[in-house]
Design an enzyme around this catalytic site. Sequence first.
Site, mmCIF file in Angstrom:
data_model
loop_
_atom_site.group_PDB
_atom_site.id
_atom_site.type_symbol
_atom_site.label_atom_id
_atom_site.label_comp_id
_atom_site.label_asym_id
_atom_site.label_seq_id
_atom_site.Cartn_x
_atom_site.Cartn_y
_atom_site.Cartn_z
ATOM 1 N N ARG A 41 -25.916 22.932 -14.321
ATOM 2 C CA ARG A 41 -24.837 22.902 -13.328
ATOM 3 C C ARG A 41 -23.653 22.067 -13.812
ATOM 4 O O ARG A 41 -23.808 21.050 -14.477
ATOM 5 C CB ARG A 41 -25.335 22.324 -12.003
ATOM 6 C CG ARG A 41 -26.215 23.255 -11.248
ATOM 7 C CD ARG A 41 -26.286 22.949 -9.769
ATOM 8 N NE ARG A 41 -26.709 21.598 -9.441
ATOM 9 C CZ ARG A 41 -27.210 21.246 -8.250
ATOM 10 N NH1 ARG A 41 -27.347 22.164 -7.313
ATOM 11 N NH2 ARG A 41 -27.564 19.996 -8.018
ATOM 12 N N ARG A 82 -34.693 15.219 4.456
ATOM 13 C CA ARG A 82 -35.425 15.224 3.191
ATOM 14 C C ARG A 82 -36.744 14.470 3.273
ATOM 15 O O ARG A 82 -37.506 14.466 2.313
ATOM 16 C CB ARG A 82 -34.567 14.626 2.074
ATOM 17 C CG ARG A 82 -33.398 15.513 1.668
ATOM 18 C CD ARG A 82 -32.722 15.005 0.435
ATOM 19 N NE ARG A 82 -31.655 15.893 0.008
ATOM 20 C CZ ARG A 82 -30.912 15.696 -1.076
ATOM 21 N NH1 ARG A 82 -31.134 14.637 -1.827
ATOM 22 N NH2 ARG A 82 -29.957 16.545 -1.399
ATOM 23 N N ARG A 87 -35.667 13.389 -9.712
ATOM 24 C CA ARG A 87 -35.397 14.017 -8.417
ATOM 25 C C ARG A 87 -36.559 14.903 -7.982
ATOM 26 O O ARG A 87 -36.957 14.898 -6.811
ATOM 27 C CB ARG A 87 -34.119 14.842 -8.484
ATOM 28 C CG ARG A 87 -32.851 14.032 -8.622
ATOM 29 C CD ARG A 87 -31.654 14.926 -8.856
ATOM 30 N NE ARG A 87 -31.345 15.739 -7.679
ATOM 31 C CZ ARG A 87 -30.499 16.762 -7.694
ATOM 32 N NH1 ARG A 87 -29.897 17.106 -8.815
ATOM 33 N NH2 ARG A 87 -30.249 17.431 -6.590
ATOM 34 N N ARG A 124 -22.725 16.196 -13.207
ATOM 35 C CA ARG A 124 -23.008 15.035 -12.370
ATOM 36 C C ARG A 124 -24.188 14.260 -12.945
ATOM 37 O O ARG A 124 -25.087 14.820 -13.570
ATOM 38 C CB ARG A 124 -23.339 15.468 -10.931
ATOM 39 C CG ARG A 124 -22.176 16.089 -10.215
ATOM 40 C CD ARG A 124 -22.390 16.158 -8.713
ATOM 41 N NE ARG A 124 -23.713 16.619 -8.338
ATOM 42 C CZ ARG A 124 -23.940 17.561 -7.419
ATOM 43 N NH1 ARG A 124 -22.924 18.158 -6.830
ATOM 44 N NH2 ARG A 124 -25.161 17.904 -7.096
ATOM 45 N N LYS A 167 -30.003 26.042 -1.996
ATOM 46 C CA LYS A 167 -29.747 25.774 -0.573
ATOM 47 C C LYS A 167 -28.248 25.633 -0.290
ATOM 48 O O LYS A 167 -27.761 26.125 0.725
ATOM 49 C CB LYS A 167 -30.472 24.495 -0.144
ATOM 50 C CG LYS A 167 -31.981 24.529 -0.318
ATOM 51 C CD LYS A 167 -32.653 23.295 0.251
ATOM 52 C CE LYS A 167 -32.187 21.998 -0.397
ATOM 53 N NZ LYS A 167 -32.500 21.935 -1.833
#
Length: 228
Positions: free
Chosen positions: A139, A101, A183, A172, A26
């Site tokens: 990532r 969300r 998550r 992160r 996204k």
Amino acid sequence: MAAASQKAALAAPVRIILLGTPGAGKGTQAARLAEYLGVPRISTGDMLRDAISEGTAVGKSAGPLMDEGHLVPDDLLITLIRERISRDDCARGFVLDGFPRTVPQAEGLAKMERGTGGSFTVFEVDVPRDELLRRLSGRRWCPKCQATYHVINNLPRKEGVCDRDGTVLVQREDDKESVVAERLREYDERTAPLIGYYRSRGDVHAVNGFRPVGEVFADLRHALEVRA
């Protein structure tokens, strides 16, 4: 796209919501759409990380929650978004990245929508779960400019260093494997119902996100052309 088509897309304010799981791409698509349309990309994640790095009251509240993979309270995010989209640079539209969300956040946004007289184009970017795990855990992020890379499909020119400013890249906390699992669990519990909320309003355009970035963007752009 031809200039005439782009002008048509911008004839009225374009307000875009991108829905989908963490890792669906996204953020990448939001940045492309914002640049193409000439409107701001509004990322709640970036806004919150800035608040954390600056040590604001919002940052102090949100930081521990984000580190553990939890969602930030609805009322806090609604306040952040309301303030941001009221600025002059959003008059011609904006692209929301990471908001809403939850259904309560969507309801809060709907109240803002009624206040501005505008409407939202809602996209759902769908990616298989195993691909999401691969994307998220690989990532890497630049803490200075917030550019994002990946250890497999988006390597920096120099290993471990940001192309833009030479800052050492980091993983992160919310991209570590244990946090990624949390998550996704919270997404299933709290965010997935958003799809039903927007489908019931007839607002959702589904897009297959398990393809090259350019192909996904082409579909999003085409949907905007048709809408215009």
